[in-house]
Design an enzyme around this catalytic site. Structure first.
Site, mmCIF file in Angstrom:
data_model
loop_
_atom_site.group_PDB
_atom_site.id
_atom_site.type_symbol
_atom_site.label_atom_id
_atom_site.label_comp_id
_atom_site.label_asym_id
_atom_site.label_seq_id
_atom_site.Cartn_x
_atom_site.Cartn_y
_atom_site.Cartn_z
ATOM 1 C CG HIS A 1 -49.621 35.203 16.371
ATOM 2 N ND1 HIS A 1 -50.409 36.130 17.037
ATOM 3 C CD2 HIS A 1 -48.869 35.902 15.500
ATOM 4 C CE1 HIS A 1 -50.136 37.334 16.565
ATOM 5 N NE2 HIS A 1 -49.208 37.235 15.632
ATOM 6 C CG ASP A 2 -46.133 37.477 17.463
ATOM 7 O OD1 ASP A 2 -45.946 36.899 16.373
ATOM 8 O OD2 ASP A 2 -46.734 38.558 17.571
ATOM 9 C CG ASP A 7 -54.185 41.001 13.209
ATOM 10 O OD1 ASP A 7 -53.599 42.092 13.315
ATOM 11 O OD2 ASP A 7 -53.923 39.998 13.916
ATOM 12 C CG ASP A 50 -49.561 43.815 13.328
ATOM 13 O OD1 ASP A 50 -49.320 42.920 14.154
ATOM 14 O OD2 ASP A 50 -48.747 44.201 12.475
ATOM 15 C CD GLU A 95 -48.252 43.622 18.344
ATOM 16 O OE1 GLU A 95 -47.570 42.619 18.590
ATOM 17 O OE2 GLU A 95 -48.293 44.139 17.223
#
Ligand code: GLC
Ligand code: CA
Length: 541
Positions: free
Chosen positions: A317-318, A98, A199, A252
């Site tokens: 994961h969000d 990430d 990210d 993202e």
């Protein structure tokens, strides 16, 4: 047709804290990931994306980085990372890390120094501004729902943050900061990783501070930091580095519209592919809107045709688990949604646990949650709802739902750890775990295996064109993928009810062969068809 390797590939997202604990401290770690590489290989995964493992005070579980060059000791060491890369590569699995460069932790030495005085050489690595009449410099609201500014008494100025106040935003307008980030990117690529999930990348450029909020309710409130002009130069700089290393990059990119996105990806774009956020649309109850889900996926598919590329996902994961948001709690719904997104044009990602249909965490009290926002969310619902409903509503939105430990087997703590894990194990683990799923050919796990196999071998699924077929029901998703040599038809009922549709003549006239289906024999493609709840089928010619 020239094909890039990632077009027939499948990615897998690992949330390391909850994946596998190798040393019995209740926290997943790098050695744990290494121990499961063979499992991932067997599933058919081509590359993994691991969410941040850098040094961090864990306010946002690693998305608040205090040292870009160090590994959080909870997860292991740099040597462990090298081992992981080597062993993954030996199995033919690529490794993505990430890249979190919109902000750092407030404990990063840059920020600590910046905060110490206005003349610090790192002051301009961040955004600082004087307030107006004891109020923040402007009225912008961040993703936490609060002001983007936090007051610092020592220097009598405010600093800017889109996320938590312990995650100050970096100032990309500063060339020294950019250089420091670019050096760091090279460090990890030199070490041998194969790319990054990037990210919050659409937010690194901010509008002028005097821009007023146009609409403080909807997404309008976020406009001053969504894909703001000037970002292009930074993205191009980074792209030049990725290219030197032939890195795979997945941005993202929330707030980048489907019309703007084509210039972000593909061979001439800033990154290999991007994740859009729009299709996750949910009602206030936390339940997903299936009709919008289909409509939005369809629009993105159309707008991203040609040389453009998407990262496809249902879970991460969000987000709470798909079974509980868009589905009806059943494995059948998990399967229908799996088929619906997996055959679209783009590279599908599976989030850990999705392959066995893990459901939302079964937290019983507020104290069991880890997500800092949970308490505040509960309190705001409590103003309107009775205690129990307020809890359920707040819970339905919690990111922790998808962060419960991975369910490997039916042993204590689901085989994730030998001690009580950092987050409550979902008590369904005795009936739902990898070991059991591997013994049951009807499991969600085997459907994913089949889908991965299809993606690896079908040219139409990998690179074919996309076209939606309208069948008279807005919650039935039917589409065709066509390459020069092959066609696939994907037909999914995304409702818990039996529904009737009508199949257009151009489709029914073809000589389809059934590849996989929820019904043993599939369904013959007649003019009017009645589809069982969560029916799915993939046909091929
Ligand atoms: C991304 C991450 C999320 C994190 C945020 C800030 O949205 O997926 O987990 O909190 O960025 O880094
Ligand atoms: Ca551990």
């Amino acid at each position: 047709m020239k094909q890039d390797w990632y077009q027939s590939a499948v990615g897998y997202e690992i949330y390391p804290r909850s994946f596998c604990d190798s040393n019995g401290d209740g926290i997943g770690d790098i050695k744990g990931i290494i121990s499961k590489l063979a499992y991932l290989k067997d599933l058919g995964i081509d590359f993994i994306w691991i969410t941040p493992m850098y040094a961090s005070p864990n306010v946002d579980n690693g998305y608040d980085i205090s040292d870009y060059y160090a590994i959080n000791p909870e997860y292991g060491t740099l040597e462990d990372v090298k081992d992981l890369i080597q062993q993954a590569h030996e199995m033919g699995i690529k490794v993505l890390f990430d890249l979190v460069v919109n902000h750092t932790s407030d404990q990063h030495p840059w920020f600590r120094d910046a905060k110490s005085s206005k003349t610090s050489p790192y002051r301009d690595f961040y955004h600082w501004k004087k307030g107006k009449d004891n109020r923040p410099p402007n009225d912008w609201i961040g993703f936490s729902g609060l002001s983007t500014w936090t007051y610092d008494a020592l220097t009598d100025e405010y600093y800017f943050h889109l996320f938590d106040q312990k995650q100050p935003d970096l100032n990309w307008k500063n060339p020294k900061l950019r250089q420091a980030i670019y050096d760091m990117i090279r460090f990890w690529l030199e070490l041998g990783i194969d790319g990054f999930r990037i990210d919050a990348i659409s937010h690194i450029q901010k509008a002028d501070w005097d821009v007023k909020l146009q609409d403080s309710k909807g997404d309008g409130a976020y406009q001053p930091f969504m894909n703001v002009s000037g970002i292009e130069a930074y993205l191009s700089d980074m792209k030049a580095i990725y290219e030197e290393y032939d890195a795979l990059t997945v941005g993202e990119a929330s707030g980048v519209s489907s019309q703007e996105a084509p210039k972000w990806t593909g061979r001439n774009g800033y990154m290999t592919m991007l994740f859009e956020w729009e299709h996750n649309y949910r009602f206030e109850t936390g339940k997903g809107d299936v009709v919008k889900f289909i409509e939005i996926l369809d629009r993105w598919q159309v707008d991203m045709q040609e040389q453009r590329w998407l990262g496809l996902y249902l879970e991460n994961h969000d987000l709470p688990r798909i079974i509980d948001t868009f589905g009806d709690g059943s494995d059948s719904s998990a399967k229908a949604f799996a088929v619906a997104y997996f055959c679209l044009r783009g590279t599908p990602f599976i989030y850990q646990g999705q392959e066995i249909g893990m459901t939302n965490g079964d937290f019983k009290t507020l104290e069991e949650f880890n997500e800092p926002k949970m308490k505040r969310r509960y309190e705001s619902y409590r103003q309107l709802l009775a205690d129990k409903e307020a809890f359920e509503r707040a819970k339905a939105w919690s990111k922790d739902n998808a962060r419960t430990p991975m369910q490997w087997d039916a042993s204590c703590y689901a085989g994730f750890s030998t001690v009580k894990p950092w987050l409550r194990v979902n008590s369904q683990y005795r009936e739902k775990n990898i070991a059991l799923a591997q013994k049951d050919e009807q499991s969600v796990f085997y459907l994913y295996k089949n889908l991965i196999n299809l993606r690896h071998h079908s040219q139409a699924i990998a690179v074919g064109n996309y076209q939606r077929i309208l069948v008279g029901h807005e919650a039935v998703f039917v589409y065709q993928r066509q390459s020069q040599t092959e066609s696939c038809l994907i037909l999914v009922n995304l409702t818990a009810e039996k529904v009737s549709i009508s199949m257009p003549k151009v489709i029914r006239d073809k000589n389809w062969r059934l590849v996989l289906s929820s019904e043993k024999e599939g369904l013959k493609l007649k003019k009017s068809l009645s589809l069982p709840a969560y029916f799915y089928a993939v046909y091929q010619i």
